[in-house]
Design an enzyme around this catalytic site. Sequence first.
Site, short mmCIF file in Angstrom:
data_model
loop_
_atom_site.label_atom_id
_atom_site.label_comp_id
_atom_site.label_asym_id
_atom_site.label_seq_id
_atom_site.Cartn_x
_atom_site.Cartn_y
_atom_site.Cartn_z
CD GLU A 162 -3.01 -0.76 -0.03
OE1 GLU A 162 -3.08 0.39 -0.51
OE2 GLU A 162 -3.68 -1.70 -0.47
CB CYS A 317 -15.01 2.91 -12.52
SG CYS A 317 -15.95 4.45 -12.33
CB CYS A 333 -23.44 3.94 -11.97
SG CYS A 333 -22.34 5.32 -12.32
#
Length: 544
Positions: A162, A317, A333
């Site tokens: 991360e 997306c 959406c």
Amino acid sequence: VTCIFLQSESTELPLPPPPARMEALTTPPSQFSVHLGSDWGTKRGRSTRNASKRKIARVQNAAQGSVLTDIEDVGAEASLCCRSFTEEESVSIRCSLLQWYDRNHRELPWRQNDFSLVVTNVENKLETAGFNGVINSRSNVGSLVNAETFEQQRAYAVWVSEVMLQQTRVVTVVEYFNRWMEKWPTLKDLSQATEEDVNAMWAGLGYYRRARYLLEGARHIMQEYEGELPCNVDELQKVPGIGHYTAGAIASIAFKEPVPVVDGNITRVLCRLRAISKSPKLSTTIKHLWALAGELVDPKRPGDLNQALMELGATICTRSSPACAACPIANHCKAFVLSQRYANESIDVGGSLCAVSVTDFPMKVVKAAPRKEYVAVCVLEQCHGTCISGSNEGMMSESSFLLVKRPQHGLLAGLWEFPSVSLGGPDACHRKQKAAVDQYLTDTLGLEIGHGGFIVKARKSVGNIVHVFSHILMHMSIEWLLISHFDGKFTKLDIEVDGAVCMKWVHANDLHNMGLTTGVKKVYQMLLGFHDARNGIVKCKRKI
């Protein structure tokens, strides 16, 4: 001027107008022929300005035959559209996302999905990630070691991945992650590393502060938590370098704590799900997005759900080319619904016709232009051997370069570089650059070139480089200064000047072990090219 007002017969409030329409309401007054008065930009003229904007918008849209809600109504409708997810919506989105994720997630060395339907060699993947064969298959998770050890190993891998993924693409991180885990497979191993080793491993990833935080965090955990990463968000955020997002990622993925995460990809997904057109940088928007993400967290698979949202934003997306037809939650959406509703309309914004698109969400944030900085860089080389081909100029058969450690705070904190000094602006001539370098070498580093036993063998201007940081355009004027001791002996140097500046001579063959930044490597490569171009005096193939 005649203003036309149209009222919808429907009792249900429509979805908010697309951002392109909203932007039309904020078009500067110079775009229109309506006189707004001399106090347009003053506090006294604020109410007049807002009223005039609404009037202009109504006139424009009345002339075009289109309907545009008043700006106050737009705000009301947007707030309704951006409401929280219902429990039914949350359950449906979770189910659809997890099903899609299990079948379509990318194979990444730090990722372990116990429900994955993707064909993969799990054993090899985990060994590559530094788990050293702890797990052999999805069916016997934890059979070779206790669950706590597995959680700690996974938490460490998630933490490293991360941090590396911040501001860096996945394809770039994979190689760095594998090498990192091979060198420091456990948190304890990392805590015993040196700063130079960590920087050398990190070289090329950029944002070097992240590497320092990993090292400081590992040492803190060894001292304060007996070598084990905390298993909840609150405790994780007490570790240096672990913020809200990273803590949530570690806690949800490794320890299955049902907490949300919000990164750039998830921000984009949530803004489109709820048609949030506000700036994602606003504190109110950020708070709202974290709340929405919290509503979607799956209580049984929180880490997989969070990773599914990240994966959706990274692969489907996307920022500029969303694949809405392949999106598993397109039916939820609102941005997609809006794009379909206004598919055949073009909105006049500032004289340009703009079609409504999913990519209008969230609002595009204009980045500040990077500032320009101008520095003189002196590649100071000390020869301690005979000159090639008997020449007094050129790279020596045995030579070392002076490196200076940057301050522990600020840009590239704690990293090594060639001596450099700020020029203040672009107008400094070569004579002024040379004077600035000489003053820096004498006053700051305590080196009197041409005195104190050092003989100047050569001094040449090498060229100019522009190195791009995220917020700085660094214009570097590079100079090569070749010196030697008057008796031919090599002067070793590894000292601090007044406890503030640390510098040392590094042999040319050892430069690659110093974890030098991309900018410093560019300078050195330009120097090598400079010598290669000087009539073949030097044919040096050293690289760092």
